[in-house]
Design a protein around this motif. Structure first.
Motif, PDB file in Angstrom:
ATOM      1  N   VAL A 638       0.864  -1.170   0.000  1.00 36.22           N
ATOM      2  CA  VAL A 638       0.000   0.000   0.000  1.00 36.22           C
ATOM      3  C   VAL A 638       0.902   1.221   0.000  1.00 36.22           C
ATOM      4  N   LYS A 639       0.693   2.131  -0.937  1.00 35.22           N
ATOM      5  CA  LYS A 639       1.557   3.294  -1.060  1.00 35.22           C
ATOM      6  C   LYS A 639       1.410   4.230   0.144  1.00 35.22           C
ATOM      7  N   GLY A 640       2.498   4.923   0.478  1.00 32.55           N
ATOM      8  CA  GLY A 640       2.443   5.922   1.531  1.00 32.55           C
ATOM      9  C   GLY A 640       1.491   7.051   1.174  1.00 32.55           C
ATOM     10  N   TYR A 641       0.887   7.670   2.180  1.00 31.57           N
ATOM     11  CA  TYR A 641      -0.101   8.709   1.903  1.00 31.57           C
ATOM     12  C   TYR A 641      -0.153   9.716   3.045  1.00 31.57           C
ATOM     13  N   ILE A 642      -0.748  10.872   2.743  1.00 36.80           N
ATOM     14  CA  ILE A 642      -0.963  11.934   3.726  1.00 36.80           C
ATOM     15  C   ILE A 642      -2.459  12.221   3.800  1.00 36.80           C
ATOM     16  N   THR A 643      -2.987  12.294   5.014  1.00 35.94           N
ATOM     17  CA  THR A 643      -4.349  12.771   5.217  1.00 35.94           C
ATOM     18  C   THR A 643      -4.288  14.104   5.949  1.00 35.94           C
ATOM     19  N   ALA A 644      -5.183  15.003   5.610  1.00 30.60           N
ATOM     20  CA  ALA A 644      -5.210  16.331   6.217  1.00 30.60           C
ATOM     21  C   ALA A 644      -6.631  16.680   6.621  1.00 30.60           C
ATOM     22  N   ASN A 645      -6.787  17.243   7.821  1.00 34.26           N
ATOM     23  CA  ASN A 645      -8.089  17.649   8.341  1.00 34.26           C
ATOM     24  C   ASN A 645      -8.015  19.102   8.797  1.00 34.26           C
ATOM     25  N   PHE A 646      -9.084  19.852   8.537  1.00 35.27           N
ATOM     26  CA  PHE A 646      -9.128  21.268   8.921  1.00 35.27           C
ATOM     27  C   PHE A 646     -10.433  21.560   9.637  1.00 35.27           C
ATOM     28  N   SER A 647     -10.368  22.311  10.747  1.00 32.88           N
ATOM     29  CA  SER A 647     -11.558  22.690  11.511  1.00 32.88           C
ATOM     30  C   SER A 647     -11.545  24.182  11.791  1.00 32.88           C
ATOM     31  N   PHE A 648     -12.744  24.760  11.834  1.00 33.33           N
ATOM     32  CA  PHE A 648     -12.916  26.178  12.157  1.00 33.33           C
ATOM     33  C   PHE A 648     -14.045  26.303  13.176  1.00 33.33           C
ATOM     34  N   ASN A 649     -13.790  27.004  14.287  1.00 35.72           N
ATOM     35  CA  ASN A 649     -14.762  27.167  15.363  1.00 35.72           C
ATOM     36  C   ASN A 649     -14.961  28.649  15.655  1.00 35.72           C
ATOM     37  N   LYS A 650     -16.220  29.062  15.749  1.00 28.29           N
ATOM     38  CA  LYS A 650     -16.549  30.469  15.978  1.00 28.29           C
ATOM     39  C   LYS A 650     -17.574  30.586  17.103  1.00 28.29           C
ATOM     40  N   ASN A 651     -17.252  31.410  18.124  1.00 23.24           N
ATOM     41  CA  ASN A 651     -18.209  31.723  19.186  1.00 23.24           C
ATOM     42  C   ASN A 651     -19.141  32.830  18.707  1.00 23.24           C
ATOM     43  N   LEU A 652     -20.392  32.476  18.414  1.00 26.40           N
ATOM     44  CA  LEU A 652     -21.351  33.479  17.955  1.00 26.40           C
ATOM     45  C   LEU A 652     -21.851  34.319  19.122  1.00 26.40           C
ATOM     46  N   LYS A 653     -22.117  33.653  20.227  1.00 23.97           N
ATOM     47  CA  LYS A 653     -22.514  34.319  21.453  1.00 23.97           C
ATOM     48  C   LYS A 653     -21.745  33.678  22.590  1.00 23.97           C
ATOM     49  N   ASN A 664      -9.990  14.735   5.495  1.00 20.50           N
ATOM     50  CA  ASN A 664      -9.399  14.143   4.292  1.00 20.50           C
ATOM     51  C   ASN A 664      -9.453  15.147   3.136  1.00 20.50           C
ATOM     52  N   ILE A 665      -8.829  16.304   3.359  1.00 16.31           N
ATOM     53  CA  ILE A 665      -8.868  17.425   2.407  1.00 16.31           C
ATOM     54  C   ILE A 665      -8.461  16.998   1.002  1.00 16.31           C
ATOM     55  N   PHE A 666      -7.436  16.152   0.902  1.00 10.19           N
ATOM     56  CA  PHE A 666      -6.908  15.763  -0.407  1.00 10.19           C
ATOM     57  C   PHE A 666      -7.738  14.654  -1.064  1.00 10.19           C
ATOM     58  N   ASN A 667      -8.847  14.243  -0.384  1.00  8.90           N
ATOM     59  CA  ASN A 667      -9.761  13.238  -0.936  1.00  8.90           C
ATOM     60  C   ASN A 667      -9.030  11.941  -1.275  1.00  8.90           C
ATOM     61  N   TYR A 668      -8.128  11.532  -0.367  1.00 10.16           N
ATOM     62  CA  TYR A 668      -7.362  10.311  -0.612  1.00 10.16           C
ATOM     63  C   TYR A 668      -8.229   9.076  -0.378  1.00 10.16           C
ATOM     64  N   LYS A 669      -8.206   8.161  -1.345  1.00 11.73           N
ATOM     65  CA  LYS A 669      -8.938   6.903  -1.231  1.00 11.73           C
ATOM     66  C   LYS A 669      -8.109   5.774  -1.829  1.00 11.73           C
ATOM     67  N   ASP A 670      -8.236   4.606  -1.209  1.00  7.13           N
ATOM     68  CA  ASP A 670      -7.627   3.389  -1.730  1.00  7.13           C
ATOM     69  C   ASP A 670      -8.606   2.246  -1.453  1.00  7.13           C
ATOM     70  N   PRO A 671      -9.627   2.101  -2.295  1.00  5.63           N
ATOM     71  CA  PRO A 671     -10.721   1.164  -2.005  1.00  5.63           C
ATOM     72  C   PRO A 671     -10.271  -0.274  -1.811  1.00  5.63           C
ATOM     73  N   ASN A 672      -9.208  -0.686  -2.464  1.00  7.49           N
ATOM     74  CA  ASN A 672      -8.780  -2.079  -2.398  1.00  7.49           C
ATOM     75  C   ASN A 672      -8.067  -2.417  -1.090  1.00  7.49           C
ATOM     76  N   ASN A 673      -7.522  -1.408  -0.411  1.00 12.21           N
ATOM     77  CA  ASN A 673      -6.690  -1.681   0.761  1.00 12.21           C
ATOM     78  C   ASN A 673      -7.121  -0.959   2.036  1.00 12.21           C
ATOM     79  N   ILE A 674      -7.734   0.216   1.913  1.00  8.41           N
ATOM     80  CA  ILE A 674      -8.064   1.024   3.091  1.00  8.41           C
ATOM     81  C   ILE A 674      -9.570   1.241   3.129  1.00  8.41           C
ATOM     82  N   GLN A 675     -10.219   0.626   4.116  1.00  9.34           N
ATOM     83  CA  GLN A 675     -11.673   0.674   4.199  1.00  9.34           C
ATOM     84  C   GLN A 675     -12.194   1.852   5.019  1.00  9.34           C
ATOM     85  N   ASN A 676     -11.342   2.457   5.852  1.00 13.32           N
ATOM     86  CA  ASN A 676     -11.838   3.503   6.758  1.00 13.32           C
ATOM     87  C   ASN A 676     -11.574   4.914   6.248  1.00 13.32           C
TER      88      ASN A 676
END
Length: 691
Positions: A638-653, A664-676
């Motif tokens: 299974v080839k090496g890969y990078i996953t990236a996650n970004f979050s933004f939180n704002k206090n409205l009140k 998974n910003i880069f939309n990485y998928k490997d259906p044959n090997n990685i199910q999660n």
């Protein structure tokens, strides 16, 4: 290169804005707060994390909330050295320091969670909505926790109430029509404490391969309820009651013509009585938990095609006393009993196990710079050899900024009921899997029925008890705090694991299939390096980076490569060639390199925060593709890969927070090997606080 430029530009923007937006704030608030974190899991006593002579870490509530994670797998998978891996049943467990997920003990509020029907405890069962912190101890920890703590311990500590009445409501919507809703209520006064938590989590699932009839993850829904009550009888006596219930249903689909449902339910209750005096603190815990699961498949006509069930219980009374010799030193003594039972499909009996245990720990400070901890535990078993689990750890503080740590421990995992009593035959394919303790009776029965062609492993080899799996763990760490803004932690680790239990062919059947059973056959070594650094530029911006180097080998396999007894082919028609020692890659599903990068930005004036988290995993192999039974460099990876996650939180009140995120910003998928990894996930979340 494009990714590196993109990341560098983000760092520049964050750093520039962080340096100049809030320069008027006090310098005193810039420190890393490294000395204020309290951990209990390492010693069963309250200890400051930075002073603990163990390879340990804490994931705090505020860090969990920043990521807006829903399940424990989302949180754990972003920690250094921890990988969530799936078993064949679909559950996700934790691989720690290169050791399989079945060797990591999982606790909730200091009590073990059961339900490892396929060997792995599925972390998706655990919501993070009411988690106070997650405590992680790496390395063998059986000296305090006994069975299953061969690789380490993860303890999920849930929320305690604040003074008065408080509460929160939160709801999030994600890709795949995934909903996560939480209600948390608490009340506390001088003598009474209570917390109530409800979580409802559901999803339509997803499909990574549309060319087959099945979905990768089927539609599911689950609920979690937790109630914690506490009452102070007087200044010396406290009584607590902690109960939790989890239930989940999943669409069970085997084909267009076979459909049904999988249902699981877990409940536990813990009654705790504490007595405190000037010198001795004593806790009595009476804990009961059960896990039930069943699944079925019906055909198009509504007729039952298959059905199975799993019903496990654990009863564990335990008493622990902490004797304070002085302000720094203490002795911990504990003893108790574990009563386990299991009733499941493919078992001819309902096995039970009574396991009394006792443990001891001496926390000693000969001077201000040195802390030594000696400990050990005795576990008595009926079905296999009893275990003595010693441990020694120590820390030497060179000065206020530098410290050295050493920890040596023994861990074990006793054979589970599945490995001892399983009796399963696949009706469609024809193979059989038989537990170690029933192999003689079942094989003799198959011989009488004319199903056995020949015996490969003599039945006399099964007359002695199956041995527990064991590991000797060594961790050597160096921590340095450069100043209030920069720190670094490094750790060398070695795990020498013996008597790993695996399955092997013990007989051939007349139908051409095999009979498998469990056996002590593998000796494994994992070793490597972990480095983690934290940097806080100002009150807005902080960054952390971690790297793990891992080598994981089957010792017997490596010896065969050294002797030149292993061969491979580049393709089925090419001639075989001899492999060298350097051609052996190691154990399956282990990456040589792993990295974690976290960037946090907080703007107190505008009441918002954002964070970017990246994780890198280098290549790894899942199976032998050139038919020599080992993972070598000529196999498919299974080839090496990078996953990236970004979050933004704002206090409205004051009490209202809105959050958005991309996983998974880069939309990485490997259906044959990685199910999660289902691809890019978007979600929005609202949280309202009540106080």
């Amino acid at each position: 290169k494009k990714f590196i430029k993109y990341l560098f530009s983000i760092l520049l923007v964050f750093n520039f804005h962080g340096v100049f937006s809030q320069e008027k704030q006090a310098k005193d608030s810039l420190n890393l707060n490294l000395i204020n974190e309290i951990i209990i899991t390492g010693t069963k006593t309250n200890r400051i994390l930075s002073s603990l002579p163990l390879n340990s870490s804490i994931i705090k509530k505020k860090d969990i909330e920043k990521t807006n994670a829903s399940r424990l797998t989302d949180v754990i998978n972003e920690e250094l050295g921890l990988i969530t891996v799936s078993d064949f049943g679909g559950g996700e467990g934790i691989q720690m320091q290169g050791l399989d997920s079945q060797y990591t003990l999982i606790l909730i509020d200091n009590q073990p969670i059961i339900g490892r029907s396929a060997g792995t405890l599925d972390l998706d069962r655990i919501s993070v909505g009411n988690i106070k912190q997650v405590e992680i101890v790496r390395g063998a920890s059986s000296s305090l926790y006994g069975n299953e703590a061969l690789a380490g311990v993860i303890n999920i500590i849930t929320d305690e109430p604040k003074s008065g009445f408080n509460g929160s409501l939160s709801s999030s919507y994600e890709t795949h029509n995934t909903l996560d809703n939480n209600i948390s209520l608490s009340f506390s006064n001088k003598n009474f404490k209570s917390t109530f938590f409800v979580n409802r989590y559901s999803s339509d699932g997803y499909d990574l391969n549309e060319n087959d009839e099945l979905k990768t993850v089927n539609k599911f829904k689950n609920s979690t309820l937790q109630l914690k009550l506490g009452y102070r009888i007087n200044k010396n006596f406290d009584i607590k009651l902690n109960s939790r219930y989890f239930a989940q249903s999943i669409d069970n689909v085997a084909s267009n013509s076979l459909t049904g449902e999988s249902f699981t339910a877990e409940d536990n209750i813990n009654l705790s009585v504490s007595h405190k005096s000037k010198k001795i603190n004593t806790d009595l815990d009476i804990y009961f938990t059960s896990f039930y699961g069943d699944e079925y498949l019906d055909d198009d006509n509504g007729e039952r095609f298959s059905e199975s069930f799993y019903d496990q219980t654990l009863f564990k009374p335990e008493i622990k006393s902490i004797y304070s010799l002085n302000k720094m030193d203490n002795i911990v003594l504990g003893f108790g009993l574990k009563h386990e039972s299991l009733n499941r499909t493919y078992f001819d009996i309902n096995p039970k196990q009574n396991s009394p245990f006792a443990y001891f720990q001496y926390d000693y400070h000969p001077n201000e710079k040195i802390n030594l901890i000696f400990g050990g535990r005795f576990d008595k078993f009926e079905e296999y050899k009893s275990q003595i689990s010693p441990k020694f750890s120590g820390i030497y503080k060179i000065d206020n900024s530098n410290s050295l740590k050493l920890s040596l421990g023994y861990g074990f995992k006793a054979p589970d009921f599945r490995q001892l009593y399983f009796n399963f035959s696949n009706t469609s394919v024809g193979y059989s899997v038989i537990g170690y303790n029933v192999i003689n009776n079942v094989i003799n029965q198959l011989i009488e029925e004319g199903q056995i062609a020949n015996i490969i492993i003599p039945l006399s080899n099964f007359n002695t008890p199956l041995k527990p799996e064991s590991s000797l763990s060594v961790n050597i760490g160096y921590d340095r705090i450069f100043n209030d803004y920069v720190s670094i932690k490094s750790n060398l680790f070695v795990n020498s694991t013996k008597n790993l239990i695996d399955y092997r062919v013990i007989a051939n059947k007349t139908n051409g299939q095999n009979v498998f059973s469990y056996y002590n056959i593998n000796n494994v070594s994992t070793y490597g390096l972990e480095v983690e650094t934290k940097f806080k530029a100002d009150n807005n911006f902080d960054i952390s980076f971690g790297y793990q180097l891992l080598y994981a080998f089957d010792i017997d396999a490596r010896r065969l490569f050294e002797k030149g007894e292993v061969y491979a082919r580049e393709n089925p028609s090419s001639p075989a060639f001899r492999l060298k020692k350097s051609d052996y890659f190691g154990l399956y599903n282990r990456s040589r390199h792993m990295g974690v990068l976290k960037i946090n930005y907080t703007n107190l004036e505008k009441n918002f925060s954002s964070n970017l988290r990246l994780k890198y995993r280098s290549r790894y192999g899942l199976y032998d593709s050139n038919s020599n039974n080992y993972l070598d460099i000529y196999d498919n990876f299974v080839k090496g890969y990078i996953t990236a996650n970004f979050s933004f939180n704002k206090n409205l009140k004051k009490n209202l927070i809105i959050s958005t995120a991309v996983e998974n910003i880069f939309n990485y998928k490997d259906p044959n090997n990685i199910q999660n990894l289902s691809g890019r996930i978007l979600y929005i979340k609202l949280k309202y606080g009540i106080n």
